[in-house]
Design a protein around this motif. Structure first.
Motif, PDB file in Angstrom:
ATOM      1  N   THR A 131       0.806  -1.222   0.000  1.00 49.42           N
ATOM      2  CA  THR A 131       0.000   0.000   0.000  1.00 49.42           C
ATOM      3  C   THR A 131       0.843   1.277   0.000  1.00 49.42           C
ATOM      4  OG1 THR A 131      -1.653  -1.250   1.273  1.00 49.42           O
ATOM      5  CG2 THR A 131      -1.977   1.131   1.096  1.00 49.42           C
ATOM      6  N   PRO A 132       1.827   1.432   0.903  1.00 47.76           N
ATOM      7  CA  PRO A 132       2.625   2.672   0.875  1.00 47.76           C
ATOM      8  C   PRO A 132       3.418   2.848  -0.409  1.00 47.76           C
ATOM      9  CG  PRO A 132       2.907   1.509   2.961  1.00 47.76           C
ATOM     10  CD  PRO A 132       2.202   0.575   2.040  1.00 47.76           C
ATOM     11  N   THR A 133       3.927   1.735  -0.982  1.00 50.40           N
ATOM     12  CA  THR A 133       4.733   1.840  -2.197  1.00 50.40           C
ATOM     13  C   THR A 133       3.897   2.303  -3.379  1.00 50.40           C
ATOM     14  OG1 THR A 133       6.038  -0.018  -1.356  1.00 50.40           O
ATOM     15  CG2 THR A 133       6.408   0.624  -3.624  1.00 50.40           C
ATOM     16  N   VAL A 134       2.722   1.722  -3.550  1.00 48.40           N
ATOM     17  CA  VAL A 134       1.841   2.109  -4.657  1.00 48.40           C
ATOM     18  C   VAL A 134       1.364   3.550  -4.475  1.00 48.40           C
ATOM     19  CG1 VAL A 134      -0.369   1.627  -5.775  1.00 48.40           C
ATOM     20  CG2 VAL A 134       1.126  -0.257  -5.124  1.00 48.40           C
ATOM     21  N   THR A 135       1.113   3.949  -3.231  1.00 47.54           N
ATOM     22  CA  THR A 135       0.704   5.329  -2.970  1.00 47.54           C
ATOM     23  C   THR A 135       1.792   6.313  -3.391  1.00 47.54           C
ATOM     24  OG1 THR A 135      -0.667   4.627  -1.103  1.00 47.54           O
ATOM     25  CG2 THR A 135      -0.054   6.949  -1.194  1.00 47.54           C
TER      26      THR A 135
END
Length: 469
Positions: A131-135
């Motif tokens: 989630t944090p990487t894609v964000t």
């Protein structure tokens, strides 16, 4: 002053569309491969675990199902933690947790222990990394966002292509326990992915966050007068707790009808996304296909998946058609391909099915995050992605076991493809609803602009008459 200090968050001052952003693409590429690529390749281990514990397809499928559901359930947690601590430490912690869960799973003595280790621990680690990487990828790109998302998501295809035959080789050489132990060491590379996430700083004023809170209140009470609305706005300014909560978890999204409709698409799509890759190898084995040929089917699917993501991501970037229209077509085609799956009985037929499934699956996955960003706006993508994954978790949790129930009842792995195909066709109906909402929203926007223009002209006329008098 204290409120303003607390309401700062890490976001890009402006999308770079290149430069260091390509390292973010590389990081996201590896994260896709070491999370969902591993989940898709788990079908090789699925057969071995089912035979080792002498259990049913339904019971074994819960390992993957719990992992997928935990990724979805944990997505809002990953989003909130990355907003508080920063993306880099959260992703690195998730990589470590994923490795620990997989290594611990290699020593499991029963299915329950696999549910806890590979299912929950590794799945939660995936949530903290994905989630944090894609964000952050969405923050680094704007004009080239469809291409960046497509390139990053190809990591799932390439790692699936590599890992599927590798898993089969490791199982033959070291058993499924040894294969999981090696996989646990491999997943430490997720920590390196986190180290690549260089933050970009922008101060978001408290006023913007207060407006989000006020938006939810106005949606729930549409007939409020202007005086009471101003009073409520003043009360919210004195409530830093609400502002702080919205900073980490933008719960005003639950009042966004378009977001909720798109989330329902995600629920039914998740029912069909994960079951086919889990049961493709077992289905081929049940049709008499040799072990390594069965594993090669996943590699064929991965290659076409890669091509589908790159080509259709490029098509989306050309803006020839609306992205949501492109998504509707690919989802319907994916459902049709899966419904045709049980007709394939030989290796050649299964190879053609795997190629078609991979191509259309890649076309779908390449753009679904881009559509989400268009639905809510990139500034709310972090929270939206978390909530979207959370809502979609019910589909990811129930998909493989539901397919497993059909397989156990019918004694045919092909019924898993039928269930997935129907679920995807149902999900396309929600995309059609979203498209109609977009059309109505566009029409209302034009009407509002015309009314605002008339109101502005009336105001100018009144001011002119007042000055003249």
């Amino acid at each position: 002053m204290e409120l303003q200090r607390k309401s700062r968050t890490v976001q890009p001052a402006g999308p770079l569309d290149g430069g260091y952003g390509w390292f973010i693409v590389l990081s996201t590429f590896l994260v896709f491969g070491l999370t969902f690529g591993v989940i898709k390749s788990f079908g090789v281990l699925f057969v071995e675990i089912q035979h080792y514990f002498a259990t049913t397809a339904t019971a074994s499928s819960w390992i993957t199902s719990i992992s997928v559901a935990t990724v979805h359930f944990g997505a809002p947690v990953g989003s909130a933690l990355s907003a508080y601590f920063g993306h880099r430490p959260v992703v690195m912690a998730g990589g470590l947790l994923s490795s620990i869960g997989m290594v611990a799973g290699s020593y499991a003595q029963d299915l329950l222990q696999l549910y806890i280790t590979v299912g929950f621990l590794t799945g939660f680690g995936y949530a903290l990394t994905w989630t944090p990487t894609v964000t952050m990828l969405g923050w680094y790109f704007e004009k080239r966002r469809p291409v960046a998302n497509a390139l990053a998501s190809t990591g799932e295809c390439i790692l699936t292509f590599i890992l599927t035959p590798s898993f089969q080789f490791m199982v033959d050489q070291y058993s499924w326990r040894g294969a999981m132990l090696i996989l646990g060491a491999l997943q430490l590379n997720l920590c390196l992915c986190g180290a690549l996430l260089r933050p970009l700083n922008r101060h978001v004023p408290a006023k913007e966050l207060e407006e989000k809170e006020h938006e939810l209140e106005m949606l729930s009470q549409p007939h409020i007068d202007s005086r009471s609305s101003n009073n409520q706005s003043d009360s919210k300014k004195s409530d830093p707790l609400k502002v702080k909560i919205i900073r980490y978890v933008d719960y005003t999204l639950i009042a966004n009808a378009r977001f909720m409709v798109y989330s329902m698409f995600g629920v039914f799509a998740a029912l069909g996304f994960f079951a086919p890759s889990l049961f493709l190898v077992p289905y081929a084995r049940s049709q008499g296909v040799e072990e390594y040929q069965a594993a090669a089917l996943m590699s064929i699917s991965a290659v076409l998946d890669l091509l589908g993501r790159m080509f259709f991501g490029w098509v989306a970037n050309l803006r020839l058609v609306k992205t949501v229209h492109q998504l509707i077509v690919t989802v319907i085609l994916l459902g049709i391909v899966l419904l045709l799956g049980p007709l394939a009985t030989t290796f050649t037929q299964l190879a053609l099915f795997s190629a078609g499934y991979g191509l259309v699956f890649g076309a779908t996955v390449a753009i679904h995050i881009t559509v989400l960003a268009e639905v809510v706006g990139v500034e709310r993508l972090g929270s939206a992605l978390g909530f979207f994954m959370l809502i979609r978790s019910s589909g990811g949790l129930l998909g493989p076991p539901l397919a497993g129930i059909f397989i156990d009842k019918m004694s045919d792995y092909g019924t898993g493809f039928l269930m997935a195909g129907v679920a995807l066709l149902v999900s396309a109906l929600f995309l059609l609803v979203l498209q109609q909402m977009n059309k109505k929203g566009t029409g209302k926007g034009k009407d509002v602009n015309l009314e605002n223009g008339k109101g502005h002209e009336d105001l100018k006329h009144r001011n002119f008459n007042f000055r003249k008098s």
